[in-house]
Design an enzyme around this catalytic site. Structure first.
Site, PDB file in Angstrom:
ATOM      1  NE  ARG A 172     -16.363  42.304 -33.876  1.00  0.00           N
ATOM      2  CZ  ARG A 172     -17.385  42.520 -33.054  1.00  0.00           C
ATOM      3  NH1 ARG A 172     -17.326  43.488 -32.155  1.00  0.00           N
ATOM      4  NH2 ARG A 172     -18.475  41.775 -33.127  1.00  0.00           N
ATOM      5  CB  VAL A 229      -9.808  49.338 -25.034  1.00  0.00           C
ATOM      6  CG1 VAL A 229      -9.808  49.906 -23.621  1.00  0.00           C
ATOM      7  CG2 VAL A 229     -10.044  50.438 -26.070  1.00  0.00           C
ATOM      8  CG  ASP A 287     -25.745  43.255 -27.380  1.00  0.00           C
ATOM      9  OD1 ASP A 287     -26.364  42.792 -26.410  1.00  0.00           O
ATOM     10  OD2 ASP A 287     -24.973  42.581 -28.069  1.00  0.00           O
ATOM     11  CG  ASN A 297     -21.812  43.510 -25.629  1.00  0.00           C
ATOM     12  OD1 ASN A 297     -21.088  42.569 -25.932  1.00  0.00           O
ATOM     13  ND2 ASN A 297     -23.070  43.590 -26.023  1.00  0.00           N
ATOM     14  CG  ASP A 327     -20.306  43.430 -29.381  1.00  0.00           C
ATOM     15  OD1 ASP A 327     -19.295  43.647 -30.076  1.00  0.00           O
ATOM     16  OD2 ASP A 327     -20.565  42.333 -28.883  1.00  0.00           O
ATOM     17  CD  GLU A 380     -23.692  42.527 -33.894  1.00  0.00           C
ATOM     18  OE1 GLU A 380     -22.894  42.516 -34.838  1.00  0.00           O
ATOM     19  OE2 GLU A 380     -23.897  41.542 -33.165  1.00  0.00           O
TER      20      GLU A 380
END
Length: 389
Positions: free
Chosen positions: A89, A146, A255, A260, A273, A275
């Site tokens: 990422r 994964v 999130d 996700n 995710d 963030e």
């Protein structure tokens, strides 16, 4: 949360619905990427490991604002070579007018590592964090890839996907298992997540700070674009009804949506995710999960599609959460509207970015840059849930 930028004009509804919520990846040469990742991996492993980047795959799936690179690598441990499917990422280039003002990849890395250490929430194993942008043009981290199924964003999973093809019983398993993920995360010791902020705050104090951060994000978003009267009306309305909650804050995913999550047999095997993670009231994640499904349901209704009206229903999500935790769910209307507001700011930034790069036309009314404008207006009028529950 990430966004792939639409190349469609705002008045092209089919392409707009399919792509507006997503930023285009930067163009990267796979061979050059492979060479750079090979050189970088050699700095992270002992030479005796003989690391080898075997293949780099183009970005796929739901990824949002950070760029996602998939690769297959191998290295030797105890004289045995083993394969390692990886995900990288990468923070976006600031020159690309990113969706958020900053991307703290270290916090995301620490978040997944700490979640793995002190909860039962399934997260990918994280390997390395690299603050130096020299290798890939931005700060990045590496985690294990994964395998499984992710509910798609484009087209939305309720338009026709493995989720719609599942039985009601299978979707019920997916729903309850995903709500359980929230209960497991919210039971985590907040003291272990000090990098997210003051873990001793009450839920109300944490919420007040969160709203202030969202206001700052909105101001950053409109610094070089028109302001949104609708977003500002929503901020004012929510501020006047800010929930009072003396309970401790919890660790919030931020999130929290099924897009996700990687599933196998309708059970979460990897939560992605992080963030937007924060210390926050527990209803923050519940409101976001409920609203993001409603967002897709409203799009489906506008397109004349049946959607999934029996899935992720507000009251059932709250009841499941309460039965698993014993904690009362409070002020869910407020938190659902707050989720809609937060999403509106992201959508406003996405469309501002499209206009900036000449990929969309500026509407006469800036509020038309918000895809779910009608939803926010209905929530302000207190009419949104009429006939839905």
């Amino acid at each position: 949360m990430g966004v792939r930028l639409s190349t469609a004009p705002v008045d092209d509804p089919d392409r707009h619905l399919a792509q507006v919520a997503r930023p285009s990846e930067s163009i990267r040469d796979p061979e050059l990427l492979r060479d750079r990742l090979q050189a970088w991996l050699e700095t992270r492993l002992d030479p005796a490991a003989e690391p080898l980047v075997e293949e780099v795959h183009p970005p796929t799936g739901n990824g949002m604002s950070s760029e996602t690179i998939l690769l297959d690598a191998s290295w030797c441990t105890d004289a045995q070579r083993s394969s390692h499917p990886l995900v990288v990422r990468v923070a976006p280039d600031s020159a690309a007018m990113p969706i958020f003002p900053f991307y703290n990849m270290r916090t995301q890395f620490d978040m997944m590592r700490t979640v793995a250490e002190c909860t039962r929430v399934p997260v990918p194993e994280v390997y390395w964090h690299e603050p130096d942008p020299a290798a890939l043009g931005g700060e990045f981290f590496v985690m294990r890839r994964v395998d499984g199924q992710i509910p798609p964003d484009v087209m939305p999973y309720n338009f026709g996907s493995w989720v719609t093809e599942a039985s009601d019983a299978e979707r019920a398993v997916l729903e309850s298992a995903t709500v359980r993920v929230l209960t497991q995360l919210h039971a985590a010791p907040t003291s272990r997540f000090g990098f997210l902020g003051d873990a001793t705050r009450t839920a109300q104090e944490a919420l007040r700070d969160h709203v202030a951060e969202q206001r700052a994000y909105y101001e950053w978003t409109v610094a070089a674009s028109p302001r949104s009267p609708l977003i500002e009306r929503c901020f004012d309305a929510l501020a006047q009804a800010l929930p009072a909650d003396a309970r401790p804050c919890v660790v919030s995913w931020g999130d929290a949506r099924i897009g996700n999550v990687i599933y196998r047999e309708f059970t979460p095997v990897a939560v992605l995710d992080w963030e937007m993670a924060a210390q926050a009231p527990r209803e923050m994640d519940l409101g976001w999960m409920i609203f993001l499904h409603r967002f897709f349901e409203d799009i489906a209704a506008a397109a004349g599609l049946p959607g999934l009206p029996g899935f992720l229903r507000r009251e059932r999500v709250a009841d499941t959460y309460e039965s698993l935790t014993g904690a009362a769910v409070r002020d869910l209307d407020w938190y659902t509207m707050y989720a809609a507001l937060r999403h509106a700011i992201v959508m406003f930034r996405v469309q501002s970015r499209a206009i900036h790069f000449g990929q969309a036309s500026a509407p006469d009314n800036p509020d038309d840059m918000i895809m779910h404008r009608a939803t926010l207006e209905s929530m302000l009028a207190g009419e949104y849930w009429d006939g839905l529950d």
